[in-house]
Design a protein around this motif. Structure first.
Motif, PDB file in Angstrom:
ATOM      1  N   LEU A 116      19.534  63.791  98.097  1.00 52.00           N
ATOM      2  CA  LEU A 116      20.757  63.686  97.300  1.00 52.00           C
ATOM      3  C   LEU A 116      21.591  62.561  97.900  1.00 52.00           C
ATOM      4  CD1 LEU A 116      21.628  67.473  96.873  1.00 52.00           C
ATOM      5  CD2 LEU A 116      20.459  65.967  95.245  1.00 52.00           C
ATOM      6  N   ASP A 117      21.517  61.399  97.276  1.00 50.42           N
ATOM      7  CA  ASP A 117      22.187  60.204  97.793  1.00 50.42           C
ATOM      8  C   ASP A 117      23.653  60.199  97.354  1.00 50.42           C
ATOM      9  OD1 ASP A 117      22.323  57.798  99.146  1.00 50.42           O
ATOM     10  OD2 ASP A 117      21.687  56.614  97.426  1.00 50.42           O
ATOM     11  N   PRO A 161      30.238  66.336  91.238  1.00 47.14           N
ATOM     12  CA  PRO A 161      31.361  67.128  90.718  1.00 47.14           C
ATOM     13  C   PRO A 161      31.382  68.536  91.296  1.00 47.14           C
ATOM     14  CG  PRO A 161      30.222  65.961  88.946  1.00 47.14           C
ATOM     15  CD  PRO A 161      29.381  65.806  90.162  1.00 47.14           C
ATOM     16  N   LEU A 162      32.565  69.135  91.372  1.00 51.67           N
ATOM     17  CA  LEU A 162      32.725  70.448  91.995  1.00 51.67           C
ATOM     18  C   LEU A 162      31.898  71.522  91.293  1.00 51.67           C
ATOM     19  CD1 LEU A 162      36.523  70.507  92.904  1.00 51.67           C
ATOM     20  CD2 LEU A 162      34.604  70.791  94.492  1.00 51.67           C
ATOM     21  N   ALA A 219      19.715  65.828  85.328  1.00 54.22           N
ATOM     22  CA  ALA A 219      18.804  65.156  86.263  1.00 54.22           C
ATOM     23  C   ALA A 219      18.313  66.113  87.334  1.00 54.22           C
ATOM     24  CB  ALA A 219      19.508  63.956  86.892  1.00 54.22           C
ATOM     25  N   LEU A 220      19.188  67.006  87.791  1.00 51.57           N
ATOM     26  CA  LEU A 220      18.826  67.961  88.841  1.00 51.57           C
ATOM     27  C   LEU A 220      17.893  69.050  88.338  1.00 51.57           C
ATOM     28  CD1 LEU A 220      22.251  68.459  90.649  1.00 51.57           C
ATOM     29  CD2 LEU A 220      20.121  67.768  91.778  1.00 51.57           C
ATOM     30  N   LEU A 222      27.887  59.724  88.243  1.00 53.88           N
ATOM     31  CA  LEU A 222      27.317  60.527  87.173  1.00 53.88           C
ATOM     32  C   LEU A 222      28.260  61.660  86.789  1.00 53.88           C
ATOM     33  CD1 LEU A 222      23.575  60.862  88.282  1.00 53.88           C
ATOM     34  CD2 LEU A 222      24.561  59.247  86.656  1.00 53.88           C
ATOM     35  N   GLN A 223      28.433  61.872  85.493  1.00 49.95           N
ATOM     36  CA  GLN A 223      29.211  63.005  85.018  1.00 49.95           C
ATOM     37  C   GLN A 223      28.426  64.291  85.264  1.00 49.95           C
ATOM     38  OE1 GLN A 223      32.365  62.719  83.868  1.00 49.95           O
ATOM     39  NE2 GLN A 223      32.175  60.539  84.365  1.00 49.95           N
ATOM     40  N   ALA A 224      29.156  65.417  85.277  1.00 51.97           N
ATOM     41  CA  ALA A 224      28.540  66.695  85.633  1.00 51.97           C
ATOM     42  C   ALA A 224      27.331  67.007  84.759  1.00 51.97           C
ATOM     43  CB  ALA A 224      29.575  67.816  85.537  1.00 51.97           C
ATOM     44  N   GLU A 225      27.446  66.816  83.448  1.00 49.26           N
ATOM     45  CA  GLU A 225      26.352  67.171  82.546  1.00 49.26           C
ATOM     46  C   GLU A 225      25.121  66.304  82.797  1.00 49.26           C
ATOM     47  OE1 GLU A 225      25.469  67.575  77.731  1.00 49.26           O
ATOM     48  OE2 GLU A 225      27.521  67.291  78.458  1.00 49.26           O
ATOM     49  N   THR A 226      25.346  65.016  82.980  1.00 42.70           N
ATOM     50  CA  THR A 226      24.225  64.098  83.240  1.00 42.70           C
ATOM     51  C   THR A 226      23.560  64.423  84.565  1.00 42.70           C
ATOM     52  OG1 THR A 226      25.389  62.359  82.030  1.00 42.70           O
ATOM     53  CG2 THR A 226      23.572  61.671  83.441  1.00 42.70           C
TER      54      THR A 226
END
Length: 479
Positions: free
Chosen positions: A239-240, A246-247, A212-213, A204-208
């Motif tokens: 958190l799987d 991403p950092l 979700a989070l 997953l990209q950071a924005e996606t």
């Protein structure tokens, strides 16, 4: 974890009465007198249930208008409407708009409590059904199958940590059962009545991932979307494959773990949650930290209790029980009678190194069930065909490399691999191994000592120490 219930009524006495009834039953009530207060309370943290009066004096919106907004932004949130001047048509309208039920004032305490309990339970069942739809068959395993020393150690660790609220980092290869262990931890915890929510961070990209989070605030063209942190309030968030986060997102999660507060994307409202976070990974996080790809502060916040799950190749003793378990599970799912695995089939299953671990076992067993003829026993050949590699895949055994050795060295290599496999298969029990391979027990001891092989699961003792082996065999026989 007590359920959070929002009471919306313009009469303070009514709110106080309902709150007292709910508190006596172990719920955690919040109160609001107007539409602005109600919507702000829902925005601050989504409750488990809303009790909403139809008529609200001094409020911008009445109860039905609030219901419409709540159901638009939170379709799964149960709402019980109450009114002292309700009519049949009003009740029908509220139900059509998504209200769970309609109760007239003055209400009886037992009727209110029964309706609240039923609404919360039905909401929980819907969440569980949705979770099961998203998860695979292996993910629905409710217990940890097997009796190997390695799995027994995992069970002890689960029992020790489940009752605490500590964060747990579960490491191990893909398919080893990390997700199942996380669900067992939740099921044995005091949060078991709350939601169990899983988010796969891989790919997953950071924005996606952040959407979700944390969720998305409502805008003109979309309703509010609640993120997994808010969905998991009062329960557990898994958190799987957290190593793939991403950092930038890692930094935000560190802050959330510290404060249990965050803001939805595009919003300014602070959301407060009470969530236990578990995490899994198949990667070496310490190596990633050295490379700068994983934050050290996040590692130490997640790994309050570290737990390691060994690959199936290190616990072959569990394979017969796993195979039987998945055979029964697959047969029930397919509406077929389970097939019996013959001794040769079990040996062939234990001979494979299972790079896909538990997931691979499940797939192979389902294949065997579908391919087997009615009532016939499954043999070794069927297992090798189902695995698709002609049987054992050579975990630690390289035929090409052995063929380039002198005969003596090649024979020793084969004997070492052969005996180590059967020792692992029988949990390090010398007597059972000797009986199967057709050797005298004392001769097997000498052979193992000569090959430099230590029986697995024996704490580093030498195979030649016959008195220690006698004690171990007696214990294994008693078990």
């Amino acid at each position: 974890m007590a359920h959070d219930i929002l009471i919306v009524d313009d009469e303070a006495d009514i709110r106080m009465q309902i709150a007292g009834i709910l508190e006596d039953e172990g719920y955690e009530p919040r109160e609001a007198a107007t539409s602005a207060q109600a919507l702000e309370a829902v925005a601050r943290r989504q409750p488990a249930l809303v009790i909403l009066d139809v008529w609200l004096s001094g409020s911008d919106l009445d109860g039905l208008q609030i219901l419409e907004q709540v159901k638009r932004n939170h379709p799964a949130l149960p709402v019980i409407m109450i009114s002292g001047h309700g009519t049949f048509d009003m009740a029908v309208s509220a139900t059509k708009m998504g209200a769970y039920d309609f109760i007239s004032k003055p209400f009886k305490t037992d009727v209110l409590l029964h309706t609240v309990a039923r609404a919360i339970e039905e909401s929980r069942l819907r969440r569980e059904n949705e979770s099961l739809k998203r998860l695979s068959g292996a993910a629905t395993v409710e217990d940890l199958v097997g009796s190997s020393p390695a799995l027994q150690e995992v069970r002890r660790a689960v029992e020790k940590v489940a009752g605490a609220d500590s964060r747990v980092l579960i490491t191990g290869p893909a398919g080893a059962g990390k997700g199942a262990i996380a669900r067992v931890i939740h099921a044995k915890s005091h949060r078991r009545g709350g939601p169990f929510v899983q988010l796969n961070c891989a790919g997953l990209q950071a924005e996606t991932l952040e959407a979700a989070l944390f969720g998305l605030e409502a805008s003109e063209d979309r309703p509010r979307e609640v993120g997994v942190l808010e969905q998991a309030h009062g329960g557990t968030l898994l958190l799987d494959e957290v190593a793939d986060m991403p950092l930038d997102t890692q930094a935000k999660i560190v802050r959330v773990l510290h404060s249990q507060r965050f803001q939805r994307l595009g919003g300014a409202q602070t959301v407060e949650v009470n969530v236990r976070v578990l995490a899994t990974t198949a990667k070496d996080l310490k190596a990633l930290m050295e490379q700068g790809a994983f934050r050290e502060d996040l590692f130490y916040r997640l790994a309050v209790v570290p737990m390691s799950v060994p690959p199936l190749s290190e616990r072959r003793q569990d394979i017969p029980a796993l195979a039987e378990h998945f055979m029964k599970q697959a047969a029930a799912a397919k509406g077929r009678a389970p097939r019996r695995l013959g001794d040769g089939a079990v040996t062939a299953l234990q001979g494979h190194s299972w790079p896909g671990n538990v997931w691979e076992v499940m797939n192979v067993i389902e294949r065997l069930l579908l391919d087997a003829g009615g009532g016939e026993e499954i043999g070794a050949e069927a297992v090798m065909q189902a695995i698709g590699e002609g049987g054992r895949d050579g975990d630690g055994w390289d035929a090409a490399e052995v063929m380039n050795r002198p005969l003596r060295e090649a024979r020793e290599a084969f004997e070492r691999e052969y005996l180590l496999f059967h020792l692992t298969r029988f949990g390090g029990n010398i007597s059972r191994t000797a009986e199967f391979v057709g050797m005298d027990r004392a001769a097997l001891h000498r052979k193992l000592k000569g090959l430099g092989v230590n029986p697995p699961g024996r704490g580093g003792e030498r195979a030649g120490d016959e008195r220690a082996d006698d004690d171990a065999d007696q214990a294994a026989g008693a078990g």
